[in-house]
Write a protein that holds these residues in place. Structure first.
Motif, short mmCIF file in Angstrom:
data_model
loop_
_atom_site.label_atom_id
_atom_site.label_comp_id
_atom_site.label_asym_id
_atom_site.label_seq_id
_atom_site.Cartn_x
_atom_site.Cartn_y
_atom_site.Cartn_z
N PRO C 154 0.79 -1.23 0.00
CA PRO C 154 0.00 0.00 0.00
C PRO C 154 0.82 1.29 0.00
CG PRO C 154 -0.64 -1.45 1.81
CD PRO C 154 0.51 -2.09 1.15
N ARG C 155 1.94 1.29 0.69
CA ARG C 155 2.72 2.53 0.74
C ARG C 155 3.95 2.42 -0.16
NH1 ARG C 155 4.80 3.74 6.01
NH2 ARG C 155 4.83 5.95 5.57
N LYS C 156 3.76 1.77 -1.31
CA LYS C 156 4.93 1.45 -2.13
C LYS C 156 5.63 2.70 -2.65
CE LYS C 156 1.69 0.73 -5.86
NZ LYS C 156 1.00 -0.23 -6.68
N GLU C 157 4.85 3.75 -3.01
CA GLU C 157 5.49 4.93 -3.59
C GLU C 157 6.43 5.55 -2.57
OE1 GLU C 157 2.24 4.51 -3.63
OE2 GLU C 157 1.66 4.38 -5.75
N TYR C 158 5.92 5.69 -1.35
CA TYR C 158 6.75 6.27 -0.29
C TYR C 158 8.01 5.45 -0.09
CZ TYR C 158 8.20 7.41 4.45
OH TYR C 158 8.93 7.75 5.54
N ALA C 159 7.84 4.13 0.01
CA ALA C 159 8.98 3.27 0.29
C ALA C 159 9.99 3.33 -0.85
CB ALA C 159 8.52 1.84 0.51
N ALA C 160 9.48 3.29 -2.09
CA ALA C 160 10.38 3.24 -3.24
C ALA C 160 11.18 4.53 -3.33
CB ALA C 160 9.59 3.01 -4.52
N ILE C 161 10.48 5.65 -3.17
CA ILE C 161 11.18 6.95 -3.25
C ILE C 161 12.20 7.06 -2.14
CG2 ILE C 161 10.86 9.42 -2.96
CD1 ILE C 161 9.25 9.37 -5.16
#
Lengths: 104, 639, 489
Positions: C154-161
């Protein structure tokens, strides 16, 4: 018979030019303005002839110039009148102050 | 004796077979496990017989070599090892057989035997080890098996929890053990058992042996964890959540004795440093007394036995700490048999009555004759009634204490001996004599369970003889490597010991058989003492308060610290970068681009003024032209 | 083409193959990726056996001028430090590839990026030219970003960035350090082997460069307090990516110390040793405590990685044989053990779609094979003797005990904490009464077992016969210790 001195020609042409200039600046009618322009051209022609006769070592030069100017004046008059005609047809007026489409 | 390495291999093979074919084997797995343990016992017997003739054996191979540092593992067989082999394989085999009956109905029957076999293999590996690190490896493995077996009925949350508690509590001791090993290694340069001779140590410690003593005490921390010594004893009572054969094998006879074995194995090291020995003696004595005191009021049959085990292990430690190498090891051996017997008897009772609460039992004697009689033998043995095995070993410990000159320890141990006899017979009376307090359908256990009981009872009865004056203290000489030991019988100590045993037994029988109201009345009078005993000195609660609670707090706190401060810093730096770029964006739009746009704006305004000249009227233009011409001419004239 | 280049660029070929396959042919795409990974894994194993362990120094060297104007070479080679890493990379890539069959959406892009990632990882471990090293280092970053950012939770964008920027920030410093080394050397060179031999840099300069490189590597490892990207990335990443992240990417950081910082900057390395030991001890204890507080299965293992990588750093900080060998062994073991644990979490997550530890319970009775696997991997992780984790921890602690007694003593608390959080995890997941919600949960299947068995075999084998792997890198690490002027013990 003494020839007419050069001064007279110059003064005459000055008067003629002034009349033409006055006409050009004051006439409301476009045709009047054109006529003023013709006067100024002719004043210049007189000067050309006179100086060519009295001063120039080669009198033909002035005459040739004059002939050119006459031709050009005729052309200019023809074109000018054609413009006036076209303008009249489109705007129904030949008054200079009514024609300001070149304004920004 | 190169075949000695086969001893742990048999049970290990049994483990492998069972664990991979458990579903298919079902009850045959018991046969495989028992086969493995009996083969191990057979080979052990040959090894022991050789040792009795005075042979020793050691063989090493290189496990790890890094530069000049190497770990040479191997097998070491000496009298101490032989004794342990005897205990582990014989008691173990009996318990394996017993388990067939006890675990018969269990759905994870074969899993149970797999774990037992693995335990057996690891325990045998432990006693055969010739190197501290090798011992440590097996030490952890037996701990693992203990973890599995305590939590065998893991559907019960209390069992799962007890397993974890056991593993972690012993792990705390093990960490001390490990640091001790590092320290010992850096000081001595070797961790081979056979390198530690008094001469070697004397040479090494000429410049002062402080670090050696510290290493010994740290190693003892490991022994404390495994042998449930104060203050790391709290896991053992909870470990009773496991099946009873497990309690008998691991938490009474063998694994918990590994700590004692470790101290005995390192005895040369300890003996060199009085400080280290003192620590061992004091901890042992405290443990012995405290656990016996708690056992006085326990109501769960297995809990009584668990505290009794802790107490007896304390006895052994105290003996070793007072310099009584043979006394400690002798008691280790006798205790393994009678305590295994007690547990198996208790298991038989539980099997027959389906309850563990002493207050619900009573009057089992007529219905479970074999169980009762064997239990009685064991109870008499542990109480120290002559001529059973416990009497001789306990007597020697008391003798050691007496001769060490420390009267306090001697007195405490004597009182403990009295308490031991008292709680044992309190248990016996409550469970077997009198009338049933609850309607329970008790029945005798099947032969597969009672036969091992009888065998163990036989051993419990006679095993003291080899160490007794009748055999001229043969055992003590044997365990010291064939050097005959001068042990003179001190009649005063014998009298004290016997008096403590009999008075304890008599008091328990009188109080619980004939005057059942008196104990309640006594409990009321000595309420503070009663509460201390009943609540086990509040140690569990204390640990919860000063260790577990704060640890959980710290972990929560650090987690929040991690999320807020450490990660916060990361996120803040990101946010500040974004903010900074927003500021730069504003500057760019308003200042940098503003200048550009401003120039354009000014130009536009100027042109708006200038365009007023552009009237579109040709005569205006001409006029301006004329004026300009005139102006030029005028300028020209005035130049 | 020679072995190393083949190993590195086969995945790129595979990527092209995947890209040429129509995206509806999911089966074919998976097959291509698996076959390529399997061939790479086989080549890595081949390398492992062909490698002459007794001989320190580089083997399988390839050196071709790449950008001659600035002295950049395409320079590859392996020694005892990189061979185990390459092997574990090849193996985990294959296993994670098989574990990736669970990916259902945008399969084509997934496997294409996956194979590119594999190239980057293998290249990093083979490169002997700083420029090339940096290129491969960054090649790892980009596919990882997309793999987390597209297929994550669910929080992939945050984690990836966060992962991308944080690591990138570190590698900028690393690049600065690399450039400083380039300009400080005469003649200017990026060649690691050359720089390692001629280290006549002044101590002040060494310290500065070491710090710059340290930042780059520390973020990757991650060393406390640079670790916070890790839990986020792990929690959000899909299972196979978590496996690679924990199993291989983290090792790139510590590998950097072994390969670049230590040989090139030995004086600074010795000077910073004590500080690294302090950070390591903090990491070990801190990671243990924070793991204890976790309720998310993956997050718990992520924090346990912080603790375990702390042991690697501790071994690195002590400059003796056992410490270095222990650190390298711990790197190898952490790859197998934690990789396996993440696979196991994935197995459970595929069935229950939750990672909340408190929502399980009593699964041990329902799925005994899974329970056995989880137990063994957890025990290996907590350092049970007989399994590989113990040997690494033991050697590391022994090594650190020689140099910093206090560090070893405090780190032992980490060992106890590991037992606490792992056993507590087992208790919450496998033991206790069965949570009725999962009464029909399916047992681990054959494909999942296939991904775990090789790791299990390695864990047990290394646990029982550690000398085999110690022989592999011993000569190299010992030569390094000697070059650093450490203690030969």
């Amino acid at each position: 018979m003494t020839p007419i001195p050069l001064n007279h020609f110059v003064i005459f042409s000055l008067f003629l030019f002034s009349i033409g200039l006055y006409g050009t600046l004051t006439r409301r009618n476009v045709i009047g303005i054109l006529m003023g322009i013709e006067l100024m051209l002719n004043a210049a022609n007189i000067n050309l002839i006179a100086f060519s006769r009295y001063i120039s070592p080669n009198p033909e030069t002035g005459q040739i110039f004059v002939i050119f100017v006459i031709v050009l004046a005729a052309c200019a008059a023809a074109v000018g009148l054609a413009i006036v005609l076209a303008m009249y047809q489109n705007r129904k007026t030949v008054q200079a102050e009514d024609i300001h489409i070149l304004k920004w | 004796m190169a075949y000695a390495y086969l001893i742990p291999v048999f049970p290990f093979i049994a483990f492998l077979i069972i664990i991979f074919n458990g579903k298919r084997l079902k009850h045959q797995s018991a046969a495989i496990a028992i086969g493995g343990s009996l083969l191990a016992a057979a080979v052990s017997t040959v090894v022991i017989l050789n040792t009795l003739k005075g042979a020793t054996y050691s063989h090493t191979f290189e496990w790890i070599r890094i530069g000049t540092f190497s770990l040479n593992f191997g097998i070491l067989i000496d009298p101490l090892t032989a004794m342990m082999l005897f205990v582990v394989t014989y008691v173990g085999s009996m318990i394996f057989i017993y388990s067939v009956g006890y675990m018969h109905e269990d759905p994870r029957f074969s899993r149970f035997f797999a774990y037992l076999s693995l335990f057996m293999a690891s325990m045998l590996g432990l006693v055969l080890s010739s190197h501290y690190v090798q011992l440590f490896i097996f030490w952890e493995l037996v701990g693992l098996c203990s973890y599995f077996l305590i939590g065998f009925w893991f559907e019960k949350p209390s069992a799962a929890k007890a397993g974890m508690k056991a593993f972690i509590t012993t792990k705390i001791g093990d960490v001390g053990f490990l640091i001790g090993l590092f320290l010992l290694f850096t000081c001595a340069g070797t961790l081979q058992f056979k390198d530690f001779t008094p001469e070697f140590l004397a040479a090494k410690t000429q410049a002062g042996g402080g670090l050696f003593a510290l290493a010994a005490i740290l190693i003892f921390a490991g022994a404390c964890g495994k042998s449930a010594q104060f203050p790391l004893h709290v896991w053992l009572p909870d470990a009773m959540e496991g099946p009873t054969p497990v309690s008998a094998l691991i938490h009474a006879a063998t694994m918990v004795a590994a700590g004692v074995y470790l101290v005995a194995r390192s005895f040369v090291l300890f003996a060199q440093f009085p400080q280290a020995l003192e620590v061992v003696a004091v901890i042992g004595t405290i443990t012995a007394f405290m656990a016996a005191f708690i056992a006085l009021t326990a109501t769960d049959i297995k809990k009584v036995l668990a505290y009794s085990t802790i107490s007896q292990l304390g006895y052994m430690m105290a003996a070793l700490g007072l310099g009584g190498f043979s006394a400690g090891t002798f008691h280790l051996m006798t205790h393994a048999f009678f305590k295994a017997l007690l547990f198996l008897g208790a298991g038989s009772v539980i099997h027959g009555t389906q309850t563990q609460d002493l207050r619900e039992m009573g009057g089992l004697f007529p219905r479970m004759k074999i169980t009762s009689l064997t239990f009685l033998v064991a109870a008499l043995a542990i109480s120290g009634v002559p001529p059973l095995s416990g009497f001789f070993s306990k007597d020697e410990i008391l003798l050691t204490a007496y001769e060490s000159g420390s009267r306090v320890i001697f007195l405490i141990l004597l009182v403990t001996s009295f308490m031991t006899a008292f709680y044992m017979f309190r248990l016996f009376v409550l469970a077997f004599l009198g009338k049933p307090r609850k309607k329970i359908h008790a029945h005798e256990s099947p032969a597969v369970m009672t036969v091992p009981l009888s065998v163990l009872a036989l051993f419990s009865a006679v095993l003291g003889i080899p160490g007794s004056p009748y055999w001229n203290h043969w055992f003590q000489g044997f365990i010291h490597g064939g050097h005959a030991q001068e042990i003179h019988v001190n009649l005063f100590v014998v009298k004290c010991s016997v008096a403590a045993a009999f008075s304890g037994i008599a008091l328990a029988v009188i109080l619980y058989r004939f005057l059942p109201k008196v104990p309640e009345w006594l409990a009321k009078i000595f309420k503070p003492l009663y509460l201390v005993s009943y609540n086990k000195f509040w140690l569990d609660e204390l640990y919860q308060l000063i260790f577990i609670g704060p640890f959980k707090k710290i972990s929560q706190l650090l987690f929040r610290f991690d999320a807020v401060i450490v990660d916060g810093a990361v996120n803040q730096s990101a946010v500040q970068t974004v903010n900074l770029s927003a500021l730069k964006n504003w500057f760019d739009q308003h200042i940098v681009d503003g200048t550009v746009n401003g120039v354009a704006w000014i130009t536009q305004r100027m042109s708006r003024i200038l365009r007023k000249l552009q009237t579109g009227l040709i005569q205006n233009y001409l006029l301006i032209l004329l004026l300009g011409l005139l102006f030029t001419i005028v300028i020209g004239f005035y130049r | 083409m020679s072995t190393l280049s083949l190993i590195i660029f086969l995945p790129v070929l595979g990527m092209i193959g995947v890209l040429l396959t129509p995206k509806t042919e999911v089966q074919a795409i998976r097959r291509i990726a698996t076959i390529v990974s399997a061939v790479v894994c086989a080549l890595c194993t081949f390398l492992l056996f062909r490698f002459t362990a007794s001989q320190p120094g580089m083997q399988f060297v390839e050196k071709i001028a790449w950008i001659p104007q600035i002295n950049v070479f395409y320079h590859l080679g392996v020694d005892g430090i990189s061979v185990p890493m390459i092997f574990i990379t090849g193996l985990l890539s294959l296993l994670a590839c098989v574990a990736s069959y669970g990916i259902k959406e945008r399969v084509k892009e997934y496997f294409a990026l996956y194979l590119l990632l594999e190239t980057g990882m293998l290249g990093t471990f083979c490169a002997l030219d700083l420029f090339l090293f940096y290129v491969f280092w960054e090649v790892v970053l980009v596919p990882m970003y997309f793999l987390i950012g597209i297929w994550g939770g669910p929080r992939k964008e945050y984690a990836a960035i966060k992962f991308f920027l944080y690591t990138l920030a570190g590698s900028i410093f690393m690049l600065l350090g690399i450039l400083a080394l380039y300009f400080a050397s005469t003649p200017h060179t990026f060649d690691i082997t050359v720089l390692s031999v001629n280290h006549a840099f002044a101590l002040g300069f060494q310290k500065l460069v070491f710090l710059a490189l340290f930042l780059g590597f520390a973020i990757k490892v991650p060393i406390w307090p640079f670790h916070t990207w890790l839990p986020d990335a792990h929690v959000e990443a899909p299972t196979p990516i978590s496996v690679l992240l924990a199993g291989i990417l983290l090792k790139m950081g510590t590998y950097g110390f072994f390969r670049i910082s230590y040989p090139i900057l030995p004086d600074a390395a010795r000077w910073f040793g004590i500080y690294m030991a302090i950070l390591a001890v903090i990491g070990i204890v801190y990671g243990g405590f924070v793991s204890l507080a976790q309720t998310d299965f993956k997050k718990m293992i992520a924090y346990s990685s912080v603790s375990h990588m702390g042991f690697v750093l501790l071994g690195l900080a002590v400059f003796n044989y056992s410490g270095f060998d222990g650190a390298l062994l711990q790197m190898f073991n952490h790859g197998t053990i934690t990789g396996g644990l993440f696979l196991l979490v994935g197995v459970l997550y595929d069935r229950t779609h939750t990672r909340d530890l408190s929502s399980f319970g009593g699964l041990g009775a329902r799925i005994p094979v899974y329970a056995g696997m989880l137990t063994v991997f957890s025990l290996a992780s907590l350092g049970l003797p007989g399994l590989s984790g113990f040997v690494g921890e033991f050697l590391t602690l022994l090594g650190s005990f020689v140099t910093y007694r206090w560090a070893a003593a405090v780190s032992c608390l980490g060992v106890v904490l590991a037992a606490c959080y792992l056993l507590w995890m087992i208790q919450r997941v496998l033991l206790g009464p069965l949570n009725i919600q999962w009464k029909s949960i399916a047992e681990i299947n054959r494909r999942e077992l296939f991904t775990l068995i090789p790791l299990l075999v390695i864990i047990v084998f290394v646990g029982i016969f550690p000398q085999v792997i110690l022989n592999l890198f011993g000569p190299t690490t010992h030569a390094l210790v000697n070059a650093l002027g450490g203690i030969s013990q």
